[in-house]
Design a protein around this motif. Structure first.
Motif, PDB file in Angstrom:
ATOM      1  N   MET A   1     -10.737 -23.059  90.258  1.00 32.00           N
ATOM      2  CA  MET A   1     -10.813 -21.869  89.079  1.00 32.00           C
ATOM      3  C   MET A   1     -10.101 -20.669  89.403  1.00 32.00           C
ATOM      4  O   MET A   1     -10.228 -20.080  90.515  1.00 32.00           O
ATOM      5  N   GLY A   2      -9.392 -20.080  88.329  1.00 31.79           N
ATOM      6  CA  GLY A   2      -9.129 -18.624  88.512  1.00 31.79           C
ATOM      7  C   GLY A   2      -9.333 -17.955  86.970  1.00 31.79           C
ATOM      8  O   GLY A   2      -9.347 -18.767  85.918  1.00 31.79           O
ATOM      9  N   TYR A   3      -9.434 -16.745  87.173  1.00 33.40           N
ATOM     10  CA  TYR A   3      -9.746 -15.705  86.284  1.00 33.40           C
ATOM     11  C   TYR A   3      -8.533 -14.758  85.853  1.00 33.40           C
ATOM     12  O   TYR A   3      -7.799 -14.285  86.981  1.00 33.40           O
ATOM     13  N   ALA A   4      -8.351 -14.339  84.564  1.00 30.31           N
ATOM     14  CA  ALA A   4      -7.328 -13.439  84.414  1.00 30.31           C
ATOM     15  C   ALA A   4      -8.042 -12.620  83.164  1.00 30.31           C
ATOM     16  O   ALA A   4      -8.899 -13.094  82.393  1.00 30.31           O
ATOM     17  N   LEU A   5      -7.611 -11.239  83.236  1.00 30.20           N
ATOM     18  CA  LEU A   5      -7.987 -10.498  81.788  1.00 30.20           C
ATOM     19  C   LEU A   5      -6.680 -10.301  81.357  1.00 30.20           C
ATOM     20  O   LEU A   5      -5.511  -9.800  81.548  1.00 30.20           O
ATOM     21  N   LYS A   6      -6.767 -10.492  79.847  1.00 28.36           N
ATOM     22  CA  LYS A   6      -5.720 -10.235  78.944  1.00 28.36           C
ATOM     23  C   LYS A   6      -6.070  -8.940  77.998  1.00 28.36           C
ATOM     24  O   LYS A   6      -7.123  -9.253  77.360  1.00 28.36           O
ATOM     25  N   MET A   7      -5.394  -8.001  78.001  1.00 31.73           N
ATOM     26  CA  MET A   7      -5.507  -6.927  77.293  1.00 31.73           C
ATOM     27  C   MET A   7      -4.209  -6.630  76.534  1.00 31.73           C
ATOM     28  O   MET A   7      -3.184  -5.980  77.105  1.00 31.73           O
ATOM     29  N   GLY A   8      -4.096  -7.194  75.346  1.00 30.98           N
ATOM     30  CA  GLY A   8      -2.728  -6.969  74.638  1.00 30.98           C
ATOM     31  C   GLY A   8      -1.815  -8.006  75.313  1.00 30.98           C
ATOM     32  O   GLY A   8      -1.949  -8.995  75.601  1.00 30.98           O
ATOM     33  N   GLU A   9      -0.547  -7.332  75.524  1.00 32.87           N
ATOM     34  CA  GLU A   9       0.436  -8.141  76.162  1.00 32.87           C
ATOM     35  C   GLU A   9       0.250  -8.234  77.657  1.00 32.87           C
ATOM     36  O   GLU A   9       0.830  -8.654  78.420  1.00 32.87           O
ATOM     37  N   GLN A  10      -0.690  -7.259  78.397  1.00 30.22           N
ATOM     38  CA  GLN A  10      -0.715  -7.292  79.813  1.00 30.22           C
ATOM     39  C   GLN A  10      -1.937  -8.599  80.050  1.00 30.22           C
ATOM     40  O   GLN A  10      -3.098  -8.373  79.557  1.00 30.22           O
ATOM     41  N   VAL A  11      -1.301  -9.113  81.220  1.00 32.43           N
ATOM     42  CA  VAL A  11      -2.299 -10.184  81.713  1.00 32.43           C
ATOM     43  C   VAL A  11      -2.612  -9.947  83.152  1.00 32.43           C
ATOM     44  O   VAL A  11      -1.542  -9.741  83.920  1.00 32.43           O
TER      45      VAL A  11
END
Length: 470
Positions: A327-337
């Motif tokens: 598993m892996g996680y990311a944060l997506k804030m608008g165009e920024q991942v």
């Protein structure tokens, strides 16, 4: 001069013969940085099966195992030994993180790779009473089940589909999921609007294998490109939490891994992507256990190389079943991942040549990481666990507007089949399915031994064991 073998003997386990399903001893060996299972059946000879193409990651999985969490009750006694006593028997080593309740065998597709052999020709519908019994069996085992997935066949075809959801919502289930091919989602906007009324604590597990016609024809027997597009439009409109589920076949759609992740990141409703290498079960055609096998390690490398988001240290084993889940996680804030490790000072979490996460430095941190990287998460609970982890690290600055719809998860879910079956590993399985008689059975063994008439053949094997015992 010593006559050395061309491999390193790593460990010993038990497996089954892929022809007769008899339990046999198996060696795990490492050769040319690949991991193989070597086993020999008295009747059918030797098999050599590729387990992993990344020996270092295979070894790393051992570092991520956590103490087993047990169900509240056991359902069957230990009599013949794993995998013939499912389940769950007292010899199993993990409760149900995700439990599947199949409500019908009918489907509006006839996928060539279907493990359940569902089709339009099968018209079996479980009654509400039968479904309630199965749900109650999950509650019996778990108390407050983490995730229950309504599945099939195609569950949205059930004539009492919404009554099933209403019934499930009366149970103490933390998170309800529906596994669907998306056809009704695409064709019926009012149906989707009604689905949105079950939020929060509700998610769709949407089949999403490819952007290419030929691939979809081979995997699903139909060109579903327009169906997928329309389904996503409806889900985005009502912002229904959705996981894209990709069945991967080696050399067919594995080049699309990164493209599907990038597509998911741009969709309002999509909270993540799950990649599932094909399981050799159901109506799948013959396949070479070495040449045709797509391993978890290969899929992990594809995510790293193709996504443009995740790095080597971002995709780690899931502690409840590290052999088969990553598993892996990311944060997506608008165009920024930003991947998870982009939010955390590497000096706090990482060390060593392979960037292994070090838990021993801080027991609180260890607990938070294990909590986050577990399968029993909804999008909302993933966000809560991630926020708790990041708040443990004073150097991390959290965006003020951070919410659960900003958390994006990739998951690799590899199922065992008669070729790579490992008794040591299946005992840690946390993805289970409810048998109509109330037993809770690991998904891997259910498809091999307990689905439809397969248990009749298993019973013959049990009878032979009784004769051999005298």
């Amino acid at each position: 001069m010593p006559n050395n073998r061309p491999y390193l003997f790593y460990e010993l386990t038990n497996s089954i013969c892929s022809t007769c399903y008899t339990k046999i001893e198996a060696k795990i060996i490492i050769e040319n940085d690949c991991v193989y299972m070597v086993k020999r059946c008295f009747k059918h000879g030797m098999e050599k099966v590729l387990i992993s193409n990344d020996a270092a990651y295979y070894k790393q999985c051992r570092e991520f195992s956590k103490p087993s969490e047990m169900p509240l009750v056991w359902n069957t006694p230990v009599k013949y030994g794993c995998p013939y006593d499912c389940g769950l028997c007292p010899d199993h080593e993990q409760h149900s993180c995700l439990t599947i309740v199949e409500v019908t065998d009918a489907c509006n597709l006839q996928c060539p790779i279907c493990y359940a052999e569902a089709s339009p020709a099968r018209q079996t519908w479980r009654s509400l009473d039968e479904i309630e019994y199965m749900l109650d069996c999950v509650v019996r085992n778990e108390g407050t089940p983490d995730i229950v997935q309504i599945s099939g066949g195609e569950p949205t075809l059930h004539p009492q589909f919404f009554e099933i959801l209403d019934l499930a919502k009366t149970k103490p289930i933390r998170h309800l999921m529906v596994n669907t091919n998306g056809i009704r989602i695409a064709q019926d906007r009012e149906f989707v609007r009604r689905l949105s009324s079950y939020l929060p604590g509700f998610e769709l597990y949407l089949q999403f294998d490819s952007f290419e016609k030929n691939t979809l024809m081979e995997l699903r027997g139909a060109d579903l490109r327009d169906i997928r597009k329309k389904a996503i439009e409806h889900l985005n409109e009502f912002n229904i939490s959705t996981t894209l589920v990709v069945t991967l076949k080696k050399g067919l759609n594995d080049h699309e891994v990164g493209e599907i992740i990038q597509y998911g990141l741009k969709q309002r409703a999509v909270r993540g992507v799950t990649f599932q290498p094909i399981q050799i079960a159901g109506r799948l055609e013959q396949f070479d256990p070495v040449q045709d096998r797509l391993t978890l390690g290969e899929v992990r490398r594809m995510i790293i190389d193709q996504s443009g988001v995740f790095n080597e240290e971002d995709i780690i084993p899931v502690p409840c079943h590290p052999d088969c889940l990553a598993m892996g996680y990311a944060l997506k804030m608008g165009e920024q991942v930003t991947p998870l490790t982009g939010m955390i000072d590497p000096e706090i979490l990482l060390e060593g040549g392979r960037n292994t996460i070090v838990f021993e430095q801080d027991e609180t941190l260890k607990a938070k990481v294990f909590q986050l990287f577990s399968l029993n998460h909804s999008p909302a609970s993933s966000f809560s666990s991630l926020k708790e982890l990041l708040c443990c690290l004073p150097k991390v600055m959290l965006p003020k507007s951070l919410g659960y719809d900003h958390v994006f998860r990739v998951l690799i879910m590899q199922f065992l089949d008669p070729y790579n079956f490992d008794v040591r590993s299946v005992k840690k399985s946390c993805v289970h399915i409810v048998h109509p008689d109330g037993r809770i059975i690991p998904f891997d063994t259910y498809n091999m031994f307990y689905r439809d008439d397969k248990e009749e053949q298993l019973q013959e094997m049990r009878e032979q064991m009784e004769i051999q015992r005298g």
